[in-house]
Structure formats: structure tokens, C-alpha cells
Scaffold this motif. Sequence first.
Motif, PDB file in Angstrom:
ATOM      1  N   TYR A   1       2.428  -3.362  17.890  1.00 32.98           N
ATOM      2  CA  TYR A   1       4.071  -3.604  17.681  1.00 32.98           C
ATOM      3  C   TYR A   1       4.495  -3.250  16.068  1.00 32.98           C
ATOM      4  CZ  TYR A   1       4.181  -6.162  22.079  1.00 32.98           C
ATOM      5  OH  TYR A   1       4.101  -6.573  23.377  1.00 32.98           O
TER       6      TYR A   1
ATOM      7  N   ILE B   1      12.488  -2.881  20.040  1.00 33.02           N
ATOM      8  CA  ILE B   1      13.076  -3.530  21.283  1.00 33.02           C
ATOM      9  C   ILE B   1      12.024  -4.097  22.063  1.00 33.02           C
ATOM     10  CG2 ILE B   1      14.151  -2.982  23.558  1.00 33.02           C
ATOM     11  CD1 ILE B   1      15.785  -0.810  21.901  1.00 33.02           C
ATOM     12  N   ASP B   2      10.855  -3.507  22.080  1.00 35.36           N
ATOM     13  CA  ASP B   2       9.501  -4.120  22.628  1.00 35.36           C
ATOM     14  C   ASP B   2       9.242  -5.129  21.969  1.00 35.36           C
ATOM     15  OD1 ASP B   2       9.763  -1.968  24.441  1.00 35.36           O
ATOM     16  OD2 ASP B   2       8.187  -0.773  23.401  1.00 35.36           O
TER      17      ASP B   2
ATOM     18  N   LYS C   1      11.124  -7.309  20.491  1.00 32.33           N
ATOM     19  CA  LYS C   1      12.018  -8.128  20.651  1.00 32.33           C
ATOM     20  C   LYS C   1      11.642  -8.934  21.984  1.00 32.33           C
ATOM     21  CE  LYS C   1      15.977  -7.090  22.571  1.00 32.33           C
ATOM     22  NZ  LYS C   1      17.549  -6.393  22.688  1.00 32.33           N
ATOM     23  N   ASN C   2      11.486  -8.334  22.982  1.00 29.62           N
ATOM     24  CA  ASN C   2      11.098  -8.513  24.373  1.00 29.62           C
ATOM     25  C   ASN C   2       9.713  -9.447  24.301  1.00 29.62           C
ATOM     26  OD1 ASN C   2      13.278  -7.725  25.309  1.00 29.62           O
ATOM     27  ND2 ASN C   2      12.348  -5.574  25.803  1.00 29.62           N
ATOM     28  N   ALA C   3       8.734  -9.161  23.465  1.00 29.43           N
ATOM     29  CA  ALA C   3       7.625  -9.749  23.498  1.00 29.43           C
ATOM     30  C   ALA C   3       7.597 -11.229  22.661  1.00 29.43           C
ATOM     31  CB  ALA C   3       6.469  -8.706  22.456  1.00 29.43           C
TER      32      ALA C   3
ATOM     33  N   ILE D   1      10.504 -13.125  22.829  1.00 21.26           N
ATOM     34  CA  ILE D   1      11.348 -14.029  23.065  1.00 21.26           C
ATOM     35  C   ILE D   1      10.652 -15.238  23.911  1.00 21.26           C
ATOM     36  CG2 ILE D   1      13.045 -14.795  25.015  1.00 21.26           C
ATOM     37  CD1 ILE D   1      14.242 -11.670  23.941  1.00 21.26           C
TER      38      ILE D   1
ATOM     39  N   GLU E   1      19.077  -4.322  16.089  1.00 21.21           N
ATOM     40  CA  GLU E   1      17.873  -4.867  16.793  1.00 21.21           C
ATOM     41  C   GLU E   1      16.921  -5.714  16.058  1.00 21.21           C
ATOM     42  OE1 GLU E   1      17.481  -5.101  20.063  1.00 21.21           O
ATOM     43  OE2 GLU E   1      18.803  -3.982  20.897  1.00 21.21           O
TER      44      GLU E   1
ATOM     45  N   SER F   1      15.009 -14.226  16.416  1.00 22.79           N
ATOM     46  CA  SER F   1      14.308 -14.671  17.301  1.00 22.79           C
ATOM     47  C   SER F   1      13.026 -15.517  16.649  1.00 22.79           C
ATOM     48  CB  SER F   1      13.714 -13.787  18.397  1.00 22.79           C
ATOM     49  OG  SER F   1      12.782 -14.176  19.532  1.00 22.79           O
TER      50      SER F   1
END
Length: 647
Positions: A8, A25-26, A28-30, A32, A66, A73
Motif C-alpha cells: 500500500y 483509494i485502495d 482508504k478501503n483497507a 476503514i 482522497e 480515517s
Amino acid sequence: VTASSRHYVDRLFDLDPQKVLQGVIDMKNAVIGNNKQKANLIVLGAVPRLLYLLQQESSSTELRTECAVVLGSLAMGTENNVKSLLDCHIIPALLQGLLSPDLKFIEACLRCLRTIFISPVTPEDLLYTDATVISHLMALLSRSRYTQEYICQIFSHCCKGPDHQTILFNHGAVQSIAHLLVSTSYKVRMQALKCFSVLAFENPQVSMTLVNVSVDGELLPQIFVKMLQRDKPIEMQLTSAKCLTSMCRAGAIRTDDPCIVLKTLPCLVRMCSKERLLEERVEGAETLAYLIETDVELQRIASITDHLIVMLADYFKYPSSVSAITDIKRLDHDLKHAHELRQAAFKLYASLGANDEDIRKKIIETENMMDRIVNGLSESSIKVRLAAVRCLHSLSRSVQQLRTSFQDHAVWKPLMKVLQNAPNEILIVASSTLCNLLLEFSPSKEPILESGAIELLCSLTQSENLALRVNGIWALMNVAFQAEQKIKADILRGLSTEQLFQLLSDSDVNVLMKTLGLLRNLLSTRPHIDHIMSTHGKQIMQAVTLILEGEHNIEVKEQTLCILANIADGTTAKELIMTNDDILQKIKYYMSHSNAKLQLAATFCISNLIWNEEEGSQERQDKLRDMGIVDILHKLSQSSDPNLCDK
């Protein structure tokens, strides 16, 4: 584990901006909702790179936005995460971001700033280091409902104390935030309301302004009252009650105003019900305690609203509300925080019982009340100890309770224990309570003195803290009242002559008055007067001379002349006055003073010097006659003051 997350971070360094964006973006999803992943990425050094990308002019707005979202987060995780972000100087970077023209990016920066500022590890002052920040935030308030919500939340968390309140007030916070109270968004209304509750707290300037501000033709107090209604969410009811409470305490709203008596007070009592959650019960009771603290009428009304006194007894028994019992997590939380309920209950009992004897009686008759206070005095939480002492102090103002409940429960024992090496805030209230327990009609007086109170009180008189000096000397004054010779000797020994004269030259008039009161009590009954004057006469006469010559108010001089009258009542002590021409001239001067109280006190001195049946009275009368005292007495017998005339 950390290695598996490395990719990442590596992708943030890719040369292709599109891949960098996808990498963020990846990431961010990881992260959360995944605290472990957040910690991994911080350890791997993602933060400096994200901040670099956020600040680069060449980064696309989408990438910068982002980055702000990911940082927000990460901040949502543990306190350690927030510390890591602060160490990387995230706040200046985000504040800089607020200057961008892009609204989505601004909102992302504000959301992240909000998350960081609501963390207990973030110093509030970071918001105020640059003077332009506050005015820029005020300007951003009009941009969107999100900027409104986040900025109000930042303000309400970062407004700690009068300095911050003044800065926000001077930047027009009241006017800028007022219209948000009628926003269509509940979150905005709520955050704006919270802002007002912290701005107005203990701040007369803000409170006086709020009363006259109107939104859409409606004054703020009326808007707050609408937000108190039972159909509104609890958080809103409580916060608007806090606003009205602050305005009332600041004198901006009268205590007998219907919006206080019929709306605010009943709303706060409702918050104390055991149906409510722990935090609501704590805040409700603490706010109510503050509202009624100095007003007897409000104390009486509160005491008969919804059986409040009995309802508060539940604070010691049921930490969890009835509705929360099914929730194990909640139960666990409430047991850990049960001490907060106890301190809130003690605070409210202290306010309820501050003035009214009947209310005190009701409080003490509540089941196991005295035992609860005694237990509270030895709790590990300093807040509970302080609140328990405050409650005890309030109840100790009752003569009847001092003679009964206080004696039955030997309250003085735990109180003396509290006084050993406690912090000042507890010492001040505990020593005030001790003053009451040492009044002559209190049965606790004897055992307290036997447990070494005089030494303790003498040490308090040497404190740097003014309130402690006053209480120490006040308590000694109570101890000396009608005391036997041995106790008086103990006091003089414990205080030492130096300390006594130190107190007589104290810059605070309260300390001076109480010290004179102590001297007056020490110098009562003839054998005691003669004994003390034979050992300390010279110094006491010196002190009396200094005070009568100094720039002091009428009360101080009156008290000093009363001490002289007591000395004049001694058998051998009289001579210290008769052989001191300076003092005699002063007595003569005060007999002709413009103030009748001082004339009366000076005439008292003369009458104690001239009793016919006492030895040497003839010589004393002759000396005073030669000084022209008789002529003054003739003049005073024509006085319009009946007491002086009689004397």
C-alpha cells in the motif's frame, strides 16, 4: 503482518499519478474500521507521504481529497494514531488545505481536523497559534452544511476557558453561528447549540450578548426553550438547558424567569431519572447543581420536583439505566464509570442543601446518606472525594445536624483523614467544614481537638493559598471561643508570636478580621487575659497600635478597639493600657470619631478601666479626667445614637 501491508505504501511512490490515486483509494478501503491495518500503515511511514501528496500543488484535487480522507480515517483509530499524526505536523498541512477553492477538498480537510481536535491528546491551542485561522473558519461557515457541522464541532471542542471564548467572541462567533440553530440539518443545529453552551459557560459577556440576539425574529432564549421540549432528542434538551443555565448564572436571565423555573429546571430534573443513560444523568445532575447553587428559591423548587432527593439515591445503586441492562458492553462501561454518578449526586445534594434547613433534613434522612458521604470521603477518585466533602460542608451548616447525624456517624474521623496531605481544592472545602464542626455547640469539637487539629490548623495559616489561610485562622477562632486556658495556650504555642503578627499584617482583610477575632476570643475571661498579656503583652500592644494607626476599614478598627476593651477588663493587664500614653490618646481620638461604632467601642475601653470596686480605680479615673475624657463623655451623652448615649 506489517510486511503484507507494505505494498500500500510502496504504491504511493509510483511515478504514474493515476496509480498513486488508485493506491490511496485502495488504502482508504483497507483501513476503514480496521485499527490493526491503521497501525501497520502508520508504522510503515504512510503519513509523511500522504501529507506530502496532500500539499503538492501538482497533485490533482481528487488525489489531495482522497489523501485527506485516508488521514481522517487513520485519526479515527486509537489515541496513539492521533499522536503519530500530530508528530508529523498534520494540523498546519490541513489548515493550509482550507485555502483551496475546491469545496470537496475543504470538507475533507475539515472532517479530518474535526476528528483530530475531538481527540483528548490534541492540544486545543494548536487552533489559535495563527490568528488568521479563526477568521478563515468563520468565513467558511457559509459554504455548506458540512463545513458548518465540522467547524462548529471544532470550536466547541477547542473552546476551553475565557481566553478561547474571548477570541471566538471577538471574531463574531455569536452572530455567525446563531442562524445555524434553525438549519434544516439536525447535526448542524446540534453542533451550533454545543458551541453556544461552551461559549456562554461562566462567561457574562457572551451570555449578556446572547439574550438580545434574534434569528428570524425569535430571540435566542426562546429558541433554546423550544429545543428543551420533551419531543426533542435528549442530547438537544440537555445542551439547551446548559445554555440557559449559563445565561442564568451570568445574570443575563433572572432566576425567577419562567424559562428557568418552568422549563430549564424541570428538564434537568428529568435527566436525573434512572431511565436515562449514565452520561445524561451525570450531566443533568451537574448542570442542575450549578443552576441552583446560589439561589434559595430554585433549591426549594428543585427539592420538590419529581421526588428529586429520593431519585438521586439511585445514583449510588443503579449505575445503568433500565433500558441498557440488556446490553453487556453498556453494563460494563457503566460499572467502570459509576463513580461519576456518585460525584454528580454529591454535587447536587450540596447545592440543594446549601441554605434550607428542611432540605438538609430531607437529604440526611435519605437512606444511608451519612454512610455514603463517609464512604465517599475515602474513595480513590479525587472528584468523588471533593464532591463528598462539598456535600458534607453544605450539610454542616445545620446546627441540628451537627448535634445529631454528624455525631452519630463520627463524621469528623474521615474528615480529619481527608485533611492529611490532600490537594488544595479538597483542603479548602474540608477545612471550611472543619470550621463548622469546631463551633462551641458541636459535640465533635472535643474529639477533633484531641486528634491534633490545632497543629493542623496552625499549619494551614502558613499556606500560600489565601482560602486556606482564612479557613485555618477561622477554625482557630472558633476553637478559642469560650475555651479553657490549656487550649488557648496550645493555640498560642502552635501559632508562634511571629506567625500571629504575620497574620495581623496580611494583605487580605478576611485574614486580618479572623485573626483579630481569634485574639479577641483568646483575650476573654480575666485570668486568661492577664496570663496572655503577661507573656505576649508587649507584642499585642504593638500590633493594636499599628492597626489603629493604619489604613483599615471601620470593621477592622472596631474589632481592634474591642480587643483593647477586653485587655482593659483584665486585672493586671489594665496597666499595659494605663502606662501607654500613645494608646490612651488613640482611645480618646476614637471617642470623638465620626463613626458611632468606633465611638462606642472606644467608650467601652474607658468604662472597663474605671470600675469603682477595682483596685487603683481612683488613680485611673484621675488620669483620664486630666486627659479631658469627662468632657468628651458629656458631649457623647447628647449623641443621637441611643446605645452610645447609654454607655
